[in-house]
Design a protein around this motif. Sequence first.
Motif, mmCIF file in Angstrom:
data_model
loop_
_atom_site.group_PDB
_atom_site.id
_atom_site.type_symbol
_atom_site.label_atom_id
_atom_site.label_comp_id
_atom_site.label_asym_id
_atom_site.label_seq_id
_atom_site.Cartn_x
_atom_site.Cartn_y
_atom_site.Cartn_z
ATOM 1 N N ASP A 56 -11.849 71.204 -60.725
ATOM 2 C CA ASP A 56 -12.825 72.287 -60.809
ATOM 3 C C ASP A 56 -13.256 72.796 -59.439
ATOM 4 O OD1 ASP A 56 -12.713 71.944 -63.535
ATOM 5 O OD2 ASP A 56 -14.638 70.899 -63.678
ATOM 6 N N ILE A 57 -12.980 72.024 -58.395
ATOM 7 C CA ILE A 57 -13.368 72.386 -57.036
ATOM 8 C C ILE A 57 -12.169 73.020 -56.346
ATOM 9 C CG2 ILE A 57 -14.162 71.447 -54.813
ATOM 10 C CD1 ILE A 57 -15.464 69.177 -56.478
ATOM 11 N N ALA A 58 -12.414 74.052 -55.584
ATOM 12 C CA ALA A 58 -11.325 74.738 -54.879
ATOM 13 C C ALA A 58 -10.629 73.776 -53.919
ATOM 14 C CB ALA A 58 -11.875 75.935 -54.112
ATOM 15 N N PRO A 59 -9.306 73.842 -53.833
ATOM 16 C CA PRO A 59 -8.572 72.926 -52.955
ATOM 17 C C PRO A 59 -8.994 72.999 -51.486
ATOM 18 C CG PRO A 59 -7.064 74.050 -54.417
ATOM 19 C CD PRO A 59 -8.412 74.699 -54.600
ATOM 20 N N ASP A 60 -9.485 74.152 -51.054
ATOM 21 C CA ASP A 60 -9.884 74.285 -49.650
ATOM 22 C C ASP A 60 -11.375 74.035 -49.415
ATOM 23 O OD1 ASP A 60 -10.874 76.576 -50.842
ATOM 24 O OD2 ASP A 60 -10.032 77.949 -49.350
#
Length: 147
Positions: A56-60
Amino acid sequence: MPAGHMHANVGQQPTATTNALLAALTADSARALVDLARHPSGPFVQVSGIGGAAADIAPDATAYPHRDAQVLVTVTLFPPRSVHELAAVTAALWPYAIGSYPNFESHPSEATFARAFPDVTGARVREMALRYDPDGVLQRVAHQTAS
Protein backbone atom coordinates in the motif's frame (compact mmCIF):
# COMPACT_ATOMS: atom_id res chain seq x y z
CA MET A 1 24.79 -11.81 12.27
CA PRO A 2 28.06 -9.94 12.74
CA ALA A 3 30.38 -11.45 15.36
CA GLY A 4 30.18 -8.27 17.46
CA HIS A 5 26.45 -8.84 17.98
CA MET A 6 26.80 -12.43 19.15
CA HIS A 7 26.12 -13.24 22.76
CA ALA A 8 26.99 -16.15 25.00
CA ASN A 9 24.17 -18.52 24.11
CA VAL A 10 25.34 -22.09 24.31
CA GLY A 11 25.76 -23.52 20.84
CA GLN A 12 25.58 -20.25 18.95
CA GLN A 13 27.63 -20.51 15.79
CA PRO A 14 28.81 -18.01 13.23
CA THR A 15 26.63 -18.37 10.15
CA ALA A 16 26.56 -17.14 6.59
CA THR A 17 23.13 -15.88 5.57
CA THR A 18 21.71 -14.18 2.52
CA ASN A 19 18.21 -13.64 1.18
CA ALA A 20 16.16 -12.97 -1.90
CA LEU A 21 12.81 -11.32 -2.47
CA LEU A 22 10.66 -12.88 -5.17
CA ALA A 23 7.74 -11.22 -6.91
CA ALA A 24 5.89 -14.54 -6.70
CA LEU A 25 6.49 -18.24 -6.25
CA THR A 26 6.33 -19.68 -9.75
CA ALA A 27 6.95 -23.19 -11.02
CA ASP A 28 10.44 -22.13 -12.14
CA SER A 29 11.38 -20.34 -8.91
CA ALA A 30 9.99 -23.28 -6.89
CA ARG A 31 12.26 -25.66 -8.86
CA ALA A 32 15.20 -23.36 -8.13
CA LEU A 33 14.32 -23.45 -4.42
CA VAL A 34 14.18 -27.25 -4.42
CA ASP A 35 17.56 -27.38 -6.17
CA LEU A 36 18.95 -24.92 -3.63
CA ALA A 37 17.62 -26.96 -0.70
CA ARG A 38 19.23 -30.10 -2.17
CA HIS A 39 22.66 -28.45 -2.51
CA PRO A 40 25.43 -30.62 -1.01
CA SER A 41 26.42 -27.79 1.36
CA GLY A 42 23.21 -28.46 3.32
CA PRO A 43 21.73 -24.95 3.44
CA PHE A 44 18.97 -24.06 5.87
CA VAL A 45 16.28 -22.52 3.66
CA GLN A 46 13.32 -20.52 4.91
CA VAL A 47 10.50 -19.45 2.62
CA SER A 48 8.09 -16.81 3.97
CA GLY A 49 5.03 -15.24 2.45
CA ILE A 50 5.17 -11.45 2.62
CA GLY A 51 3.30 -8.64 0.92
CA GLY A 52 -0.14 -7.53 1.97
CA ALA A 53 -0.36 -4.00 3.34
CA ALA A 54 3.33 -3.37 2.61
CA ALA A 55 2.29 -2.88 -1.02
CA ASP A 56 0.00 0.00 0.00
CA ILE A 57 3.03 2.28 0.39
CA ALA A 58 4.73 3.72 -2.67
CA PRO A 59 8.02 1.95 -3.48
CA ASP A 60 9.91 5.25 -3.36
CA ALA A 61 8.42 6.41 -0.03
CA THR A 62 10.97 4.56 2.13
CA ALA A 63 14.25 2.69 1.87
CA TYR A 64 12.30 -0.53 1.16
CA PRO A 65 11.43 -0.36 -2.55
CA HIS A 66 10.49 -4.02 -3.06
CA ARG A 67 6.88 -3.58 -1.97
CA ASP A 68 5.56 -5.88 -4.67
CA ALA A 69 7.54 -8.87 -3.36
CA GLN A 70 5.37 -11.78 -2.26
CA VAL A 71 8.07 -14.20 -1.07
CA LEU A 72 11.15 -13.85 1.14
CA VAL A 73 13.75 -16.62 0.93
CA THR A 74 16.56 -16.76 3.48
CA VAL A 75 19.46 -19.15 3.05
CA THR A 76 21.88 -19.95 5.87
CA LEU A 77 25.04 -22.05 5.96
CA PHE A 78 26.48 -23.28 9.24
CA PRO A 79 30.12 -24.14 10.01
CA PRO A 80 32.17 -25.58 8.63
CA ARG A 81 30.48 -24.01 5.60
CA SER A 82 31.20 -20.32 5.05
CA VAL A 83 30.10 -17.20 3.25
CA HIS A 84 32.44 -18.16 0.40
CA GLU A 85 30.10 -21.04 -0.50
CA LEU A 86 26.94 -18.95 -0.39
CA ALA A 87 27.23 -17.70 -3.96
CA ALA A 88 27.41 -21.22 -5.37
CA VAL A 89 24.56 -22.42 -3.17
CA THR A 90 22.22 -19.57 -4.13
CA ALA A 91 23.19 -19.14 -7.80
CA ALA A 92 20.02 -20.79 -9.15
CA LEU A 93 17.80 -18.45 -7.12
CA TRP A 94 19.08 -15.06 -8.32
CA PRO A 95 17.40 -15.07 -11.75
CA TYR A 96 14.04 -14.98 -9.90
CA ALA A 97 14.97 -12.35 -7.31
CA ILE A 98 13.71 -8.79 -7.52
CA GLY A 99 15.79 -7.63 -4.57
CA SER A 100 16.73 -8.46 -1.00
CA TYR A 101 16.26 -7.24 2.56
CA PRO A 102 19.46 -5.95 4.21
CA ASN A 103 18.68 -7.22 7.72
CA PHE A 104 19.06 -10.81 6.49
CA GLU A 105 22.59 -10.36 5.13
CA SER A 106 25.34 -11.62 7.41
CA HIS A 107 28.15 -10.33 5.21
CA PRO A 108 27.04 -7.08 3.57
CA SER A 109 28.88 -6.02 0.45
CA GLU A 110 28.45 -3.62 -2.43
CA ALA A 111 26.47 -6.33 -4.26
CA THR A 112 24.09 -6.98 -1.36
CA PHE A 113 23.63 -3.22 -0.89
CA ALA A 114 22.69 -2.86 -4.56
CA ARG A 115 20.14 -5.70 -4.29
CA ALA A 116 18.52 -4.15 -1.22
CA PHE A 117 18.74 -0.51 -2.30
CA PRO A 118 18.69 -0.28 -6.09
CA ASP A 119 19.12 2.88 -8.13
CA VAL A 120 17.60 6.05 -6.63
CA THR A 121 16.84 4.31 -3.33
CA GLY A 122 20.51 3.41 -2.92
CA ALA A 123 21.58 6.98 -3.62
CA ARG A 124 19.13 8.25 -0.96
CA VAL A 125 20.35 5.69 1.61
CA ARG A 126 23.98 6.64 0.97
CA GLU A 127 23.20 10.35 1.22
CA MET A 128 21.30 9.85 4.50
CA ALA A 129 24.13 7.75 5.94
CA LEU A 130 26.64 10.47 5.15
CA ARG A 131 24.41 13.24 6.48
CA TYR A 132 23.25 11.60 9.72
CA ASP A 133 26.13 9.24 10.44
CA PRO A 134 29.31 10.88 9.12
CA ASP A 135 31.43 9.00 11.68
CA GLY A 136 30.21 5.60 10.48
CA VAL A 137 28.54 4.45 13.69
CA LEU A 138 26.05 2.55 11.55
CA GLN A 139 28.86 0.93 9.61
CA ARG A 140 26.81 -1.61 7.68
CA VAL A 141 25.38 1.23 5.57
CA ALA A 142 27.80 4.13 6.05
CA HIS A 143 30.87 2.17 5.01
CA GLN A 144 29.23 1.21 1.76
CA THR A 145 29.08 4.81 0.61
CA ALA A 146 30.73 5.85 -2.59
CA SER A 147 34.40 5.26 -1.88
